[in-house]
Motif scaffolding. Structure first.
Motif, PDB file in Angstrom:
ATOM      1  N   GLN A   1     -53.910  -9.297  27.656  1.00 46.13           N
ATOM      2  CA  GLN A   1     -52.551  -8.501  27.196  1.00 46.13           C
ATOM      3  C   GLN A   1     -51.295  -9.265  26.774  1.00 46.13           C
ATOM      4  N   MET A   2     -51.485 -10.454  27.438  1.00 46.64           N
ATOM      5  CA  MET A   2     -50.245 -11.354  27.463  1.00 46.64           C
ATOM      6  C   MET A   2     -50.416 -12.690  26.095  1.00 46.64           C
ATOM      7  N   GLU A   3     -51.883 -12.862  26.050  1.00 49.69           N
ATOM      8  CA  GLU A   3     -52.267 -13.643  24.834  1.00 49.69           C
ATOM      9  C   GLU A   3     -51.606 -13.283  23.571  1.00 49.69           C
ATOM     10  N   PRO A   4     -51.703 -12.137  23.151  1.00 53.37           N
ATOM     11  CA  PRO A   4     -51.035 -11.660  21.830  1.00 53.37           C
ATOM     12  C   PRO A   4     -49.611 -12.146  21.773  1.00 53.37           C
ATOM     13  N   ALA A   5     -48.840 -11.765  22.925  1.00 50.50           N
ATOM     14  CA  ALA A   5     -47.434 -12.185  22.879  1.00 50.50           C
ATOM     15  C   ALA A   5     -47.211 -13.696  22.784  1.00 50.50           C
ATOM     16  N   LEU A   6     -48.157 -14.429  23.623  1.00 48.77           N
ATOM     17  CA  LEU A   6     -47.830 -15.986  23.495  1.00 48.77           C
ATOM     18  C   LEU A   6     -48.467 -16.611  22.242  1.00 48.77           C
ATOM     19  N   ALA A   7     -49.272 -16.019  21.654  1.00 44.96           N
ATOM     20  CA  ALA A   7     -49.888 -16.254  20.353  1.00 44.96           C
ATOM     21  C   ALA A   7     -48.877 -16.340  19.265  1.00 44.96           C
ATOM     22  N   ALA A   8     -47.770 -15.055  19.576  1.00 41.09           N
ATOM     23  CA  ALA A   8     -46.867 -15.046  18.384  1.00 41.09           C
ATOM     24  C   ALA A   8     -45.657 -16.294  18.103  1.00 41.09           C
ATOM     25  N   LEU A   9     -45.815 -16.859  19.465  1.00 36.55           N
ATOM     26  CA  LEU A   9     -44.907 -18.173  19.390  1.00 36.55           C
ATOM     27  C   LEU A   9     -45.480 -19.277  18.715  1.00 36.55           C
ATOM     28  N   GLU A  10     -47.017 -19.064  18.634  1.00 37.83           N
ATOM     29  CA  GLU A  10     -47.619 -20.322  17.811  1.00 37.83           C
ATOM     30  C   GLU A  10     -47.615 -19.812  16.608  1.00 37.83           C
ATOM     31  N   LYS A  11     -47.181 -18.595  15.946  1.00 39.28           N
ATOM     32  CA  LYS A  11     -47.410 -18.395  14.523  1.00 39.28           C
ATOM     33  C   LYS A  11     -45.790 -18.295  13.911  1.00 39.28           C
ATOM     34  N   ASP A  12     -44.846 -19.198  14.383  1.00 41.05           N
ATOM     35  CA  ASP A  12     -43.581 -19.250  14.263  1.00 41.05           C
ATOM     36  C   ASP A  12     -43.266 -19.549  12.564  1.00 41.05           C
ATOM     37  N   THR A  13     -42.644 -18.553  12.172  1.00 42.99           N
ATOM     38  CA  THR A  13     -42.358 -18.575  10.700  1.00 42.99           C
ATOM     39  C   THR A  13     -41.301 -19.087  10.095  1.00 42.99           C
ATOM     40  N   GLY A  14     -40.469 -19.610  11.052  1.00 38.35           N
ATOM     41  CA  GLY A  14     -39.223 -20.279  10.826  1.00 38.35           C
ATOM     42  C   GLY A  14     -38.140 -19.600  11.203  1.00 38.35           C
ATOM     43  N   ASP A  15     -38.157 -18.193  11.389  1.00 38.64           N
ATOM     44  CA  ASP A  15     -37.206 -17.194  11.686  1.00 38.64           C
ATOM     45  C   ASP A  15     -37.283 -16.968  13.310  1.00 38.64           C
ATOM     46  N   LEU A  16     -36.460 -17.762  13.951  1.00 36.91           N
ATOM     47  CA  LEU A  16     -36.462 -18.016  15.325  1.00 36.91           C
ATOM     48  C   LEU A  16     -36.254 -16.587  15.849  1.00 36.91           C
ATOM     49  N   GLN A  17     -35.062 -15.826  15.573  1.00 33.65           N
ATOM     50  CA  GLN A  17     -34.819 -14.528  16.164  1.00 33.65           C
ATOM     51  C   GLN A  17     -35.987 -13.728  15.666  1.00 33.65           C
TER      52      GLN A  17
END
Length: 201
Positions: free
Chosen positions: A66-82
């Motif tokens: 369940q948490m892997e998708p949330a943590l993976a979102a941090l590694e798909k940083d698009t430059g829009d931090l917010q």
């Protein structure tokens, strides 16, 4: 001697998850879990040395999915931090507010005063996730998007902000459910507060 297999281990974890949710940590027994999977206690103990070890493994298996998708979102940083923090926060909070997750955390808190299960759970699960969040925040500091600070302290503060309006009231029974739009607003307030403290002007 029966050879251990990943399939058998997965079956044990699935059965144990059901028993722990039905009977709680204290009410569950290795005998009951082995009966649920149709095997012997000896087989169960060959995979997990104690009920505590099995319980921690069950919680981590569920959290990993369940948490892997949330943590993976941090590694798909698009430059829009917010936006990145918003996506992470919504995915994380959605999992943490599930009734099964809340029940698991209640069991851990209740048992932590009698054993080292709280420490074992934290060090082989949440701590690893927090280290990944801290690594993301450290990269943002290096990129000049966030002020220079202790990344782990910033992680703790971010998690506390996400928790205070969502997970904590659910844990205490003050909230029975949080709608998706409302959760999105709560996460948004947490992210805005975090960035007000850490974002570079």
């Amino acid at each position: 001697m029966r050879v251990k297999t990943a399939e058998r281990r997965d079956a044990i974890l699935a059965a144990a998850a059901e028993v722990f949710l039905e009977e709680g940590f204290e009410g569950a027994s290795m005998a009951g879990i082995s009966a649920r999977i149709g095997g012997s206690k000896g087989t169960l103990y060959s995979y997990f040395k104690s009920k505590e070890e099995l319980f921690v493994a069950v919680t981590h298996e569920q959290a990993k999915k369940q948490m892997e998708p949330a943590l993976a979102a941090l590694e798909k940083d698009t430059g829009d931090l917010q936006k990145t923090l918003q996506v992470f926060g919504e995915k994380a909070v959605s999992f943490l507010c599930q009734e099964s997750t809340l029940q698991t955390h209640r069991m851990i808190v209740a048992e932590s005063g009698r054993s080292d299960i709280g420490r074992r759970f934290h060090e082989s699960g949440p701590k690893l996730g927090m280290e990944r969040i801290a690594a993301f925040l450290s990269r943002q500091m290096q990129a000049g998007r966030l002020k220079q600070a202790d990344p782990m302290l910033a992680t703790l503060q971010l998690c506390a902000l996400l928790d205070c309006e969502t997970v904590k009231p659910m844990m205490l029974g003050l909230e029975s459910a949080i709608s998706r739009p409302r959760m999105k607003r709560m996460v948004g307030r947490a992210v805005e507060t975090f960035l007000a403290a850490y974002a570079v002007d």
